[in-house]
Design an enzyme around this catalytic site. Structure first.
Site, PDB file in Angstrom:
ATOM      1  N   ASP A 165       0.791  -1.244   0.000  1.00  0.00           N
ATOM      2  CA  ASP A 165       0.000   0.000   0.000  1.00  0.00           C
ATOM      3  C   ASP A 165       0.821   1.292   0.000  1.00  0.00           C
ATOM      4  O   ASP A 165       0.476   2.254   0.710  1.00  0.00           O
ATOM      5  CB  ASP A 165      -0.941   0.011   1.205  1.00  0.00           C
ATOM      6  CG  ASP A 165      -1.916  -1.148   1.208  1.00  0.00           C
ATOM      7  OD1 ASP A 165      -1.884  -1.964   0.273  1.00  0.00           O
ATOM      8  OD2 ASP A 165      -2.710  -1.249   2.165  1.00  0.00           O
ATOM      9  N   HIS A 208     -17.394   2.304   0.874  1.00  0.00           N
ATOM     10  CA  HIS A 208     -16.738   1.322   1.742  1.00  0.00           C
ATOM     11  C   HIS A 208     -17.094   1.537   3.208  1.00  0.00           C
ATOM     12  O   HIS A 208     -17.206   2.674   3.682  1.00  0.00           O
ATOM     13  CB  HIS A 208     -15.213   1.390   1.562  1.00  0.00           C
ATOM     14  CG  HIS A 208     -14.512   0.197   2.101  1.00  0.00           C
ATOM     15  ND1 HIS A 208     -13.857   0.194   3.307  1.00  0.00           N
ATOM     16  CD2 HIS A 208     -14.374  -1.061   1.602  1.00  0.00           C
ATOM     17  CE1 HIS A 208     -13.328  -1.002   3.525  1.00  0.00           C
ATOM     18  NE2 HIS A 208     -13.625  -1.786   2.499  1.00  0.00           N
ATOM     19  N   LYS A 267      -6.948  -5.139  -2.836  1.00  0.00           N
ATOM     20  CA  LYS A 267      -7.658  -5.598  -1.646  1.00  0.00           C
ATOM     21  C   LYS A 267      -8.635  -4.516  -1.211  1.00  0.00           C
ATOM     22  O   LYS A 267      -8.539  -3.359  -1.628  1.00  0.00           O
ATOM     23  CB  LYS A 267      -6.685  -5.943  -0.517  1.00  0.00           C
ATOM     24  CG  LYS A 267      -5.803  -4.800  -0.031  1.00  0.00           C
ATOM     25  CD  LYS A 267      -4.753  -5.312   0.943  1.00  0.00           C
ATOM     26  CE  LYS A 267      -3.866  -4.202   1.481  1.00  0.00           C
ATOM     27  NZ  LYS A 267      -4.538  -3.281   2.398  1.00  0.00           N
ATOM     28  N   CYS A 321      -1.753  -2.582   7.853  1.00  0.00           N
ATOM     29  CA  CYS A 321      -1.690  -3.442   6.672  1.00  0.00           C
ATOM     30  C   CYS A 321      -0.381  -4.220   6.545  1.00  0.00           C
ATOM     31  O   CYS A 321      -0.388  -5.401   6.173  1.00  0.00           O
ATOM     32  CB  CYS A 321      -1.946  -2.613   5.419  1.00  0.00           C
ATOM     33  SG  CYS A 321      -3.603  -1.878   5.399  1.00  0.00           S
TER      34      CYS A 321
END
Length: 397
Positions: A165, A208, A267, A321
């Site tokens: 990321d 989201h 993802k 993450c």
């Protein structure tokens, strides 16, 4: 006279020790020392190791392994493998039968990874791997080909860098992590050392569940109880809107060095479930079709297709993450490392908590100067997964 012949020089004490350990006790370590003593010479804290390269010749290399960590190696030439075969063929039939094979496989896996716990299914899979012609027994050709394949391709595997990321929103955007640009630069400095590079990226839909703006009445960075579609309740941080699909915030940072050969995995595509790890989303349900956790990104399977044994995780953020990716890598059977100076955290407190979790899971925390290690360390779980894949591929022909 022992069938090992005079070149083996087995002492009475060694023979007694071997008898005490069982029919094949210490077979591979003993064989390594006797047939290829130069492969285990030690000096100045290093071990010289011997292995076969792709054209069948013996290659010698020196790696900075401690004596306790150094893998024992032995020659894979025809004469050496013949000695191993004769030792395993205890009934002197010219074949290794199933019961003889179990003893040999237990000793072989102990040689590869002493910490690995062998299961009955492992024994069955190993026999099927060695029985290349499928006749229910292992002949000399089966044994020779299988040993070379196993100990050159499936013992050590390869190393991969997982870049987590390093996107605009995390480096300089809506969810900027302090020091994110340093993580980018430090990652650039080591990526050339890796043959395999995988990039993960958050790729969220606009609606989201982790976005604060989609949860009225909540505060930024508040922890809430979120009910997933399957009824599971999980802790969820209310994040600023970030890394929305097809926006500049979701792009990799322009300073990040990438290549056409890099493999990118998205993802966080499911609007109802957050996804920190590069391997799975944040739910803990099991997919009944695969037996694996729900929200599988496919990263585990792709790594195995590339014969990867060790992974090195970097990126943003350490305490979310990157940390969860490194943990899941270890749980999937990979040797997992987190390169600390190539990652940055959202908060010092959550970073310390993540460090404790990582160490509990067996993830190694290292500096970039140590990455990658001189060679992958043997890994019984990796070896057996590779064996099963080879058997399945053979069955599909």
């Amino acid at each position: 006279m022992s069938f090992w012949g005079p070149q083996c020089c087995e002492t009475n004490s060694n023979a007694k020790k071997r008898e005490e350990e069982g029919p094949l006790g210490g077979l591979f370590d003993f064989f390594a020392k006797c047939v290829s003593p130069e492969a285990n010479s030690r000096g100045n804290g290093h071990m010289s190791s011997a292995y076969m390269n792709g054209n069948g010749s013996t290659v010698r290399s020196v790696g900075a392994f401690s004596q306790a960590e150094a893998p024992m190696e032995f020659s894979l030439d025809d004469n050496s493998l013949e000695l191993l075969f004769r030792r395993a063929d205890m009934n002197k039939t010219g074949y290794i039968e199933r019961d003889e094979g179990r003893i040999m496989f237990q000793e072989l896996l102990r040689h590869i990874d002493p910490s690995y716990r062998v299961t009955p299914q492992d024994m069955e899979d190993m026999f099927n791997f060695f029985d290349q012609d499928g006749d229910g027994r292992i002949d000399r050709v089966d044994h020779r080909q299988s040993m070379r394949e196993l100990l050159t391709k499936y013992k050590f595997g390869e190393q991969a860098l997982i870049v987590v990321d390093l996107q605009n929103d995390f480096v300089c955007g809506s969810l900027k992590v302090e020091g994110g640009l340093d993580a980018v630069r430090n990652t650039n400095s080591i990526r050339r050392k890796f043959k395999h590079v995988f990039l993960t990226r958050d790729w969220h839909p606009r609606n989201h569940c982790s976005f604060h703006e989609n949860n009225p009445g909540t505060q930024l960075f508040q922890n809430i109880n979120l009910t997933l579609p399957d009824g599971e309740v999980v802790d969820q941080v209310m994040w600023p809107t970030h890394c929305v699909q097809h926006t500049s915030g979701a792009d990799f940072h322009p300073d990040l060095v990438t290549a056409k050969t890099d493999i990118v995995l998205d993802k966080g595509l499911n609007s109802a479930v957050d996804s920190y790890s590069g391997f799975f989303d944040n739910s803990h349900g099991i997919n009944p079709n695969t037996g694996r956790r729900s929200g599988d990104t496919g990263l585990c399977e792709i790594l195995r297709q590339h014969n990867v044994n060790e992974v090195y995780c970097v990126g943003l953020a350490y305490d979310y993450c990157v940390g969860f990716t490194a943990q899941d890598a270890a749980e999937c059977g990979f040797r997992s490392y987190l390169i600390e100076d190539c990652a940055r955290a959202v908060q010092p407190g959550s970073k310390m908590q993540m460090r404790r979790q990582l160490m509990e899971k067996g993830v190694k925390l290292i500096h970039s100067s140590m990455a990658p290690m001189p060679r992958p360390q043997p890994n019984g779980a990796f070896t057996m997964e590779a064996v099963r894949r080879a058997v399945q591929s053979r069955s599909a022909l």
